[in-house]
Scaffold this active site. Structure first.
Site, short mmCIF file in Angstrom:
data_model
loop_
_atom_site.label_atom_id
_atom_site.label_comp_id
_atom_site.label_asym_id
_atom_site.label_seq_id
_atom_site.Cartn_x
_atom_site.Cartn_y
_atom_site.Cartn_z
N GLY A 185 0.88 -1.16 0.02
CA GLY A 185 -0.18 -0.19 -0.19
C GLY A 185 1.12 1.44 0.20
N GLY A 203 2.67 1.48 5.59
CA GLY A 203 3.44 0.80 5.76
C GLY A 203 4.64 2.06 6.78
CD GLU A 212 6.76 -6.01 -2.19
OE1 GLU A 212 7.09 -3.86 -2.89
OE2 GLU A 212 7.67 -6.76 -2.50
CB CYS A 226 3.58 -0.21 -6.83
SG CYS A 226 3.52 -1.76 -7.31
P1 NAD Z 1 -3.35 2.43 1.08
O1 NAD Z 1 -1.96 2.25 1.98
O2 NAD Z 1 -4.44 3.58 1.27
O3 NAD Z 1 -4.04 1.72 1.65
C1 NAD Z 1 -3.37 -0.26 1.74
C2 NAD Z 1 -4.30 -1.31 2.77
O4 NAD Z 1 -3.09 -1.58 3.57
C3 NAD Z 1 -5.48 -1.33 2.66
O5 NAD Z 1 -5.64 -2.18 2.99
C4 NAD Z 1 -5.69 -0.31 3.92
O6 NAD Z 1 -6.73 -1.10 3.95
C5 NAD Z 1 -4.48 -1.18 4.78
N1 NAD Z 1 -4.87 0.26 5.93
C6 NAD Z 1 -4.37 0.93 5.77
N2 NAD Z 1 -3.83 1.68 6.67
C7 NAD Z 1 -3.45 0.64 7.91
C8 NAD Z 1 -3.08 0.32 8.97
N3 NAD Z 1 -2.55 2.00 9.64
N4 NAD Z 1 -2.89 -1.17 9.68
C9 NAD Z 1 -3.32 -1.15 8.71
N5 NAD Z 1 -3.86 -1.33 7.35
C10 NAD Z 1 -3.73 -0.34 6.79
O7 NAD Z 1 -3.29 1.97 -0.50
P2 NAD Z 1 -4.18 1.21 -1.65
O8 NAD Z 1 -4.48 3.59 -1.90
O9 NAD Z 1 -4.64 0.84 -1.55
O10 NAD Z 1 -3.26 1.40 -3.11
C11 NAD Z 1 -2.35 2.40 -3.67
C12 NAD Z 1 -1.01 2.50 -2.95
O11 NAD Z 1 -0.44 1.05 -2.82
C13 NAD Z 1 -0.06 3.05 -3.74
O12 NAD Z 1 1.00 4.33 -3.16
C14 NAD Z 1 0.62 1.93 -4.73
O13 NAD Z 1 1.87 2.32 -4.96
C15 NAD Z 1 0.83 1.37 -3.70
N6 NAD Z 1 1.00 -0.24 -3.73
C16 NAD Z 1 2.12 -0.75 -3.95
C17 NAD Z 1 2.85 -1.65 -4.54
C18 NAD Z 1 4.57 -2.86 -4.59
O14 NAD Z 1 3.94 -3.60 -4.32
N7 NAD Z 1 5.05 -0.99 -3.81
C19 NAD Z 1 1.69 -2.68 -4.54
C20 NAD Z 1 0.83 -1.63 -5.47
C21 NAD Z 1 -0.19 -0.54 -4.68
#
Ligand code: NAD
Length: 515
Positions: free
Chosen positions: A245, A250, A267, A301
């Site tokens: 995410g 992270g 990731e 990403c």
């Molecule tokens: P997001 O960070 O909003 O959410 C990702 C996941 O984390 C969701 O399931 C969310 O419910 C959970 N989450 C959020 N805050 C949390 C917390 N404090 N504790 C536990 N869980 C939590 O991201 P998004 O909008 O769904 O996705 C887009 C982001 O993901 C972009 O920044 C993208 O670059 C990144 N991404 C990275 C990769 C990689 O492999 N590096 C792959 C796909 C997406």
């Protein structure tokens, strides 16, 4: 292209229900406790209600996963565990269209990209099945006579998998297929934007488990938002938390997992760039950049966000890319339509972020050369279709250094190779990168320790569209994790170093004498 017709929400709901039923999810639980919804970005409307989990039900899922781990799965021989993943791969082949339809309905991906995402799942199944016979430990020469020194890899425990909306099925499979052959059990918290694809994957895996006689408790899916994810983050029975995410996510989860001495595999976001040298094949540059920058509506990403072009070719490259983007403007629309190349953004948040970033870029002296406008607003006011944008920037200002999860491509120019690398590495994220050049020495310098600082470094292809055979992940704010191929499996296992004395004497290491 005629973009006048967006699909009807009721038809999409029906399509989703049919695909779910075919994947073994006959009946959706009516929400009694935590009420959630399944929504589609194609129209911005709610499809139907879905029951979400609570932190308490997530905890129960961890208990069940832990029980299955200790009573059955960790002692099942790895090649036998591989049979479960093999069967899952067969079912994914059978249900490729069903899952792809759900990915398009929930995440808005164009159909060919949705099919590609399911293909990635099939590929990782094949990889993981092979891996189930190759979880090799090393044997090292012992310095002591009559001794053997070796390492053994053991299953780790419960793996908590938290995933983002933009790869709703592939990222789950990278983690789950590898974790399962490694002998771990899995609790998955998908994005709350994509609950249906998650239920379908779980349905198929449960069918695979029944078919091969594996325990159902190897996998659990818990639906919901951050608070459900936090239950996994804080539970010390979750041996590995694999979280995909945003960087902000992270930064929130890593200290909590570290405080309980758990393992994290992160990731996170990228801010990917391609360097275009004066010797580059400009046709490759345009084709590679446009797919990387505008594919998935800029919501990967690995999306290309910065094009760093040598000053001798910057005008020509910019003109060609802008021309290609002008054609894209007419290919924004219904992602189920074969002619569409750019589907919707997943939510209003992405659209607002795009508008804000474009205004900030202009305030920094940037010039929007093409795109940026909203489309189909009259047809679906809650759906966010946008024209991918190209912005010429005089410098790498703050907004360029951020990841805006939308289709904006910033063009910067450089004079010397050193300057290009400095611009390239001058962002907090470190996921994917590429260089377009015909100069072999220059390509090697970009691949070298003094070149790109990213986890993925390409030559003469764009930044997105990785294969599953390599380790996937990035450095710096991207979190340092590696998933999928190569030796990424080691993150899902624990290593034991064994010394075996078969000599009858007891010589101590380093020549130490005692008694
Ligand atoms: P997001 O960070 O909003 O959410 C990702 C996941 O984390 C969701 O399931 C969310 O419910 C959970 N989450 C959020 N805050 C949390 C917390 N404090 N504790 C536990 N869980 C939590 O991201 P998004 O909008 O769904 O996705 C887009 C982001 O993901 C972009 O920044 C993208 O670059 C990144 N991404 C990275 C990769 C990689 O492999 N590096 C792959 C796909 C997406």
């Amino acid at each position: 292209m005629d973009t006048a017709a967006l699909p009807d929400t009721r038809d999409l709901a029906e399509r989703a229900r049919t695909a779910l039923a075919r994947c073994g999810v006959e009946r959706l639980r009516e929400p009694v406790g935590a009420a959630g919804v399944a929504r589609t970005p194609l129209t911005g409307q709610i499809l139907f209600p879905v029951e979400f989990d609570t932190p308490a039900s997530a905890e129960r899922a961890v208990t069940a996963a832990r029980d299955t781990f200790t009573t059955a799965w960790r002692d099942t021989p790895a090649p036998v565990r591989g049979r479960l993943v093999h069967r899952l791969g067969e079912l994914l082949r059978e249900h490729k269209e069903d899952l792809a339809a759900l990915v398009t309905v929930e995440a808005g991906k164009i159909h060919s990209e949705a099919l590609g995402e399911v293909q990635e799942m099939i590929d990782i199944c094949d990889f993981a099945v092979g891996l189930s016979r190759q979880l090799y430990g090393r044997t090292m020469p012992s310095e002591r006579p009559g001794h053997r020194l070796m390492e053994t890899w053991h299953p780790l425990g419960v793996v908590g998998v938290i995933t983002a909306f933009n790869f709703p099925v592939a990222v789950w499979s990278w983690n789950t297929c590898v974790a399962l052959v490694c002998g771990d059990t899995v609790v998955w918290k998908p994005s709350d934007t994509t609950p249906l694809t998650a239920l379908a994957c779980h349905g198929l895996l449960m069918r695979a488990a029944a078919d091969v006689g594996a325990p159902a408790g190897v996998h659990h899916v818990v639906l919901g938002g951050r608070e459900v994810g936090e239950a996994l983050v804080e539970d010390d029975r979750v041996a590995l938390l694999s979280a995909t995410g945003s960087v902000a996510m992270g930064q929130a989860v890593a200290p909590k997992v570290a405080a309980r001495m758990g393992r994290c595999l992160l990731e996170l976001g990228g801010n990917n760039a391609a360097v275009v040298a004066p010797s580059a094949d400009l046709d490759l540059v345009v084709r590679g950049s446009v797919f990387s920058a505008a594919g998935t509506a800029g919501q990967r990403c690995t999306t290309l966000r910065r094009l760093i072009v040598h000053e001798d070719v910057v005008e020509e490259v910019t003109d060609k890319v802008v021309d290609a983007y002008k054609q894209l403007r007419d290919r924004v629309g219904d992602p189920f339509d074969e002619e569409t190349l750019v589907g919707p953004l997943v939510s209003e948040r992405g659209y607002t972020a795009m508008r804000d970033a474009l205004s900030r870029a202009e305030a920094d002296g940037g010039e929007v050369l093409v795109g940026g406008g909203r489309r189909l607003e009259d047809e679906a006011e809650d759906a966010y279709y946008v024209e991918p944008a190209v912005v010429r920037m005089p410098a790498q200002s703050e907004v360029v250094r951020e990841e805006t999860f939308a289709p904006i491509l910033y063009v910067l120019s450089y004079r010397t190779f050193e300057e290009a690398v400095e611009l390239h590495n001058g962002v907090p994220q470190g996921l994917s990168s590429s260089i377009f050049t015909q100069d072999q020495a220059e390509a090697e310098r970009f691949l070298s320790a003094a070149g790109s600082d990213c986890g993925i470094v390409n030559v003469n292809i764009g930044t997105s569209g990785a294969e599953i055979g390599g380790a996937f992940g990035g450095e710096k704010d991207t979190g340092g994790g590696r998933e999928s191929g190569s030796d990424s499996w080691k993150a899902y296992m624990r290593r034991a170093t064994n010394t075996v004395n078969y000599g009858g004497e007891l010589p101590l290491a380093q020549g130490v004498r005692f008694l």
